[in-house]
Design a protein around this motif. Structure first.
Motif, PDB file in Angstrom:
ATOM      1  N   ARG A 307       0.843  -1.047  -0.337  1.00  0.00           N
ATOM      2  CA  ARG A 307      -0.193  -0.001  -0.093  1.00  0.00           C
ATOM      3  C   ARG A 307       0.303   1.296   0.132  1.00  0.00           C
ATOM      4  N   LEU A 308       2.079   0.814   0.524  1.00  0.00           N
ATOM      5  CA  LEU A 308       2.745   2.442  -0.204  1.00  0.00           C
ATOM      6  C   LEU A 308       3.322   2.843  -1.502  1.00  0.00           C
ATOM      7  N   VAL A 309       2.930   4.568  -1.026  1.00  0.00           N
ATOM      8  CA  VAL A 309       3.590   4.877  -2.259  1.00  0.00           C
ATOM      9  C   VAL A 309       5.243   5.555  -2.398  1.00  0.00           C
ATOM     10  N   HIS A 310       6.049   5.480  -3.195  1.00  0.00           N
ATOM     11  CA  HIS A 310       6.989   6.072  -3.376  1.00  0.00           C
ATOM     12  C   HIS A 310       7.137   7.486  -4.024  1.00  0.00           C
ATOM     13  N   PHE A 311       7.188   8.274  -3.761  1.00  0.00           N
ATOM     14  CA  PHE A 311       7.448   9.917  -4.290  1.00  0.00           C
ATOM     15  C   PHE A 311       8.833   9.767  -5.143  1.00  0.00           C
ATOM     16  N   ALA A 312       9.794  11.039  -6.055  1.00  0.00           N
ATOM     17  CA  ALA A 312      10.582  10.691  -6.422  1.00  0.00           C
ATOM     18  C   ALA A 312      10.951  11.957  -5.757  1.00  0.00           C
ATOM     19  N   ASP A 313      10.144  12.945  -4.976  1.00  0.00           N
ATOM     20  CA  ASP A 313      10.758  13.568  -3.716  1.00  0.00           C
ATOM     21  C   ASP A 313      11.317  13.366  -2.045  1.00  0.00           C
ATOM     22  N   GLY A 314      11.539  12.377  -2.248  1.00  0.00           N
ATOM     23  CA  GLY A 314      11.661  10.829  -0.943  1.00  0.00           C
ATOM     24  C   GLY A 314      10.579  11.041  -0.314  1.00  0.00           C
ATOM     25  N   SER A 315       9.385  11.585  -0.109  1.00  0.00           N
ATOM     26  CA  SER A 315       8.526  11.097   1.070  1.00  0.00           C
ATOM     27  C   SER A 315       7.724   9.859   0.265  1.00  0.00           C
ATOM     28  N   ALA A 316       7.006   8.955   1.313  1.00  0.00           N
ATOM     29  CA  ALA A 316       5.747   7.992   1.184  1.00  0.00           C
ATOM     30  C   ALA A 316       4.888   8.062   1.984  1.00  0.00           C
ATOM     31  N   ARG A 317       3.404   7.866   1.098  1.00  0.00           N
ATOM     32  CA  ARG A 317       2.043   7.435   2.077  1.00  0.00           C
ATOM     33  C   ARG A 317       1.457   6.360   1.740  1.00  0.00           C
ATOM     34  N   GLU A 318       0.785   5.821   2.912  1.00  0.00           N
ATOM     35  CA  GLU A 318      -0.028   4.510   2.264  1.00  0.00           C
ATOM     36  C   GLU A 318      -1.124   5.242   1.683  1.00  0.00           C
ATOM     37  N   PHE A 319      -2.165   4.258   0.222  1.00  0.00           N
ATOM     38  CA  PHE A 319      -3.345   4.987  -0.044  1.00  0.00           C
ATOM     39  C   PHE A 319      -4.358   3.591   0.120  1.00  0.00           C
ATOM     40  N   ASP A 320      -5.071   4.060   0.263  1.00  0.00           N
ATOM     41  CA  ASP A 320      -6.410   3.013  -0.204  1.00  0.00           C
ATOM     42  C   ASP A 320      -6.435   2.539  -1.851  1.00  0.00           C
ATOM     43  N   ALA A 321      -6.650   3.399  -2.470  1.00  0.00           N
ATOM     44  CA  ALA A 321      -6.401   3.554  -4.248  1.00  0.00           C
ATOM     45  C   ALA A 321      -5.414   4.538  -4.405  1.00  0.00           C
ATOM     46  N   ILE A 322      -5.474   3.910  -6.677  1.00  0.00           N
ATOM     47  CA  ILE A 322      -5.243   4.658  -6.947  1.00  0.00           C
ATOM     48  C   ILE A 322      -5.750   4.985  -8.276  1.00  0.00           C
ATOM     49  N   LEU A 323      -5.845   6.184  -8.960  1.00  0.00           N
ATOM     50  CA  LEU A 323      -6.508   6.951  -9.879  1.00  0.00           C
ATOM     51  C   LEU A 323      -5.606   7.164 -10.522  1.00  0.00           C
ATOM     52  N   PHE A 324      -5.700   6.704 -11.694  1.00  0.00           N
ATOM     53  CA  PHE A 324      -4.294   6.739 -13.134  1.00  0.00           C
ATOM     54  C   PHE A 324      -5.194   8.209 -13.607  1.00  0.00           C
ATOM     55  N   GLY A 325      -5.045   8.870 -14.144  1.00  0.00           N
ATOM     56  CA  GLY A 325      -5.442   9.824 -14.862  1.00  0.00           C
ATOM     57  C   GLY A 325      -4.469  10.269 -15.937  1.00  0.00           C
ATOM     58  N   THR A 326      -3.705   9.232 -16.902  1.00  0.00           N
ATOM     59  CA  THR A 326      -2.357   9.407 -17.505  1.00  0.00           C
ATOM     60  C   THR A 326      -2.977   8.944 -18.962  1.00  0.00           C
ATOM     61  N   GLY A 327      -3.975   9.076 -19.327  1.00  0.00           N
ATOM     62  CA  GLY A 327      -4.465   9.471 -20.966  1.00  0.00           C
ATOM     63  C   GLY A 327      -4.905   8.036 -21.946  1.00  0.00           C
ATOM     64  N   TYR A 328      -5.229   8.441 -22.836  1.00  0.00           N
ATOM     65  CA  TYR A 328      -4.991   7.162 -23.509  1.00  0.00           C
ATOM     66  C   TYR A 328      -4.546   6.472 -24.951  1.00  0.00           C
ATOM     67  N   ARG A 329      -4.592   5.790 -24.872  1.00  0.00           N
ATOM     68  CA  ARG A 329      -3.372   5.270 -26.254  1.00  0.00           C
ATOM     69  C   ARG A 329      -4.301   5.178 -27.707  1.00  0.00           C
ATOM     70  N   LEU A 330      -3.356   5.264 -28.964  1.00  0.00           N
ATOM     71  CA  LEU A 330      -5.260   4.762 -30.215  1.00  0.00           C
ATOM     72  C   LEU A 330      -5.108   3.773 -29.752  1.00  0.00           C
ATOM     73  N   SER A 331      -6.350   3.047 -30.526  1.00  0.00           N
ATOM     74  CA  SER A 331      -7.074   1.972 -30.675  1.00  0.00           C
ATOM     75  C   SER A 331      -7.601   2.021 -31.215  1.00  0.00           C
ATOM     76  N   LEU A 332      -7.200   0.975 -32.739  1.00  0.00           N
ATOM     77  CA  LEU A 332      -7.748   0.886 -33.928  1.00  0.00           C
ATOM     78  C   LEU A 332      -7.909  -0.270 -34.478  1.00  0.00           C
ATOM     79  N   PRO A 333      -8.827  -1.569 -33.673  1.00  0.00           N
ATOM     80  CA  PRO A 333      -8.042  -2.405 -33.735  1.00  0.00           C
ATOM     81  C   PRO A 333      -7.948  -3.430 -35.115  1.00  0.00           C
ATOM     82  N   PHE A 334     -10.087  -2.534 -35.587  1.00  0.00           N
ATOM     83  CA  PHE A 334     -10.281  -3.424 -36.869  1.00  0.00           C
ATOM     84  C   PHE A 334      -9.625  -2.955 -38.164  1.00  0.00           C
ATOM     85  N   LEU A 335      -8.730  -1.994 -38.071  1.00  0.00           N
ATOM     86  CA  LEU A 335      -7.872  -1.442 -39.172  1.00  0.00           C
ATOM     87  C   LEU A 335      -6.907  -3.090 -39.371  1.00  0.00           C
ATOM     88  N   SER A 336      -7.225  -3.019 -41.156  1.00  0.00           N
ATOM     89  CA  SER A 336      -6.170  -4.382 -41.201  1.00  0.00           C
ATOM     90  C   SER A 336      -4.809  -4.331 -41.293  1.00  0.00           C
TER      91      SER A 336
END
Length: 508
Positions: A307-336
């Protein structure tokens, strides 16, 4: 195998905003649109019942009602300045009914494959009646850019043991499940910041936002005027054509910080001095909630241990949930495979001439496959009109040499910024469709056209499908919320107008 022939029809894949507005305009040019929609009703992202929708309960648009509409239909009276998800769904379904599109939609029908077949295209779909193969001379792909969530690679992420787990913001459906929980929201996109704000206001025990770089953040309203009426204007687009990047960055930063301050003033991190390097996001409540201590801000995640998340500044904290708002990939699986190869398709890039056509794929067009910053509806409509006019003969289709030249320009930008500002894209499509108004013909609208919002009706003043009431509606859109009270240009605005008289490069 029986192939159903449609010599005079156009297949439109998707019945969200992009598909509906494209079908409306190609129909006006005499084509018969056949829409394929995997869900049970139109609306795309705004149809919360669709498994691909990333909307959540209580969600509002991040663009104003004036800029979240098409030129033929205003929102219903009483719609909020920032419409709700259900308002947008009602709007799109009303639009579909007005133009007779609903009866042309194949509901619950998913396209499984699109392939070339001589001078035409085969569309293989599966609906309630089984598998069908049809032949179309023309196809428009309008399935949406934001349907396949993208997750970052973070050491230990797969072993996160928080009770509510790790998921993408695309699956967020309101803050009630997170009440009295410690939540981490990763990302600095509009949706990530809006969801972090929603969580903080919905009773989460704590909310932390983390991201790789601090963006400048605009509110939804600037002195009571929607931000998209202030920031996304013809003046801004024209300035981008004549000013050097350094001057543009300095001017934009001065404007943004004058109306919104800088994030570090609120207790967030300090952004890069160059606003283009930092980027811009939007969220009305995020920075004030940071200032109140209701949202904590951290740099990006270094690693996760249980549950412990370490951040780049050296801090850390435990969380109950993580939500990633990190965008979307192009997806066109039906194209030949051959179509995907011609497009240079990968998870982040698709090679197209002006985001629309490809010289080796005659009769195939794409709508909405760009990372757009700002209001999407006016841009989608202009792109749809260009496609319809080019295929219908209202404007000349680009020749092979021009298509190849513009495709080469797109490929040269592969490693550059992916996001494109709404006002730049709108002018690109408007010029291609021959509907960008000549300001010298509209002296009484000069201020509204330059410094008012790029409203959809401002592109119905002249050219194909001009409207008699477009001048009045353009003036009303510019005057909405008190943004443009007088038709007279100020001294500063006159200086900018004179600057725009210089020769301009083509908007890309």
């Amino acid at each position: 195998m029986t192939i159903i022939q449609h010599p005079d029809a156009v297949a439109v894949i998707g019945a969200g905003p992009a598909g509906l507005v494209t079908a409306r305009w190609i129909s006006a040019q005499g084509f018969e649109p056949v829409l394929f929609e995997a869900a049970a009703q139109a609306g795309g992202q705004w149809n919360a019942a669709s498994p691909l929708s990333a909307t959540w309960r209580g969600m509002r648009t991040n663009t104003s009602r004036v800029m979240s509409a098409f030129s033929d239909l205003d929102h219903a009276e009483g719609t909020p300045v920032y419409p709700r998800q259900e308002d947008m769904l009602d709007y799109l379904q009303t639009y579909a009914a007005r133009f007779g599109l609903s009866e042309r939609i194949r509901w619950r029908t998913r396209v499984e494959r699109l392939e070339k077949a001589g001078g035409a295209y085969l569309v293989t779909s599966r609906g309630e009646g089984g598998r069908t193969v049809e032949r179309f001379a023309r196809v428009v792909v309008a399935t949406g850019r934001y349907i396949a969530p993208s997750f970052p690679e973070i050491p230990g992420c797969g072993g996160f043991t928080g009770v509510l787990g790790a998921s993408h913001t695309a699956r967020y459906d309101g803050g009630s499940v997170y009440r009295d929980r410690d939540v981490l929201v990763a990302g600095c996109s509009i949706s990530a910041l809006e969801i972090a704000s929603d969580l903080a206001l919905s009773g989460a025990r704590s909310v932390t936002a983390c991201y790789r770089r601090q963006r400048y953040i605009l509110p939804k309203l600037i002195a009571g005027v929607p931000t998209d009426h202030v920031m996304f204007t013809r003046a801004a687009a024209l300035a981008g054509e004549v000013l050097p990047p350094e001057a543009l960055a300095a001017g934009l930063k001065a404007k943004v910080t004058a109306v919104a301050g800088t994030p570090d003033q609120f207790g967030a991190m300090r952004p890069d001095d160059n606003i283009f390097a930092a980027g811009i996001s939007q969220a009305h409540a995020f920075l004030p909630l940071v200032a109140e201590g209701r949202i904590a801000v951290r740099p990006w995640i270094e690693r996760i241990e249980d549950r412990l998340v370490h951040f780049a500044d050296g801090s850390a904290r435990e969380f109950d949930a993580i939500l990633f708002g990190t965008g979307y990939r192009l997806s066109l699986p039906f194209l030949s495979e051959d179509i995907a190869a011609a497009l240079g398709l990968n998870e982040t890039q698709i090679d197209l001439c002006d985001h629309t056509f490809h010289p080796d794929l005659d009769g195939l067009a794409f709508v909405g496959f760009y990372d757009l910053v700002g209001p999407a509806f006016p841009v989608l409509e202009l792109q749809a009109r260009w496609i319809a006019y080019a295929w219908g003969g209202a404007v000349a289709m680009l020749g092979l040499e021009a298509l190849q030249e513009r495709l080469a320009e797109a490929r040269a930008r592969r490693n550059g910024p992916k996001a494109v500002a709404m006002h730049e894209m709108a002018l690109l499509f408007a010029r291609n469709a021959n509907v960008e108004p000549d300001r010298s013909r509209w002296p009484e609208l000069e201020r509204a056209l330059l410094f008012g919002p790029l409203s959809p009706t401002s592109f119905r003043l002249q050219g194909p499908d001009s409207l008699a009431d477009a001048p009045a509606r353009t003036r009303a859109a510019a005057g909405a919320f008190g943004a443009i009270r007088s038709p007279e240009l100020s001294q500063e605005e006159r200086a900018l107008r004179d600057l725009f008289g210089r020769p301009a490069t083509r908007v890309a």
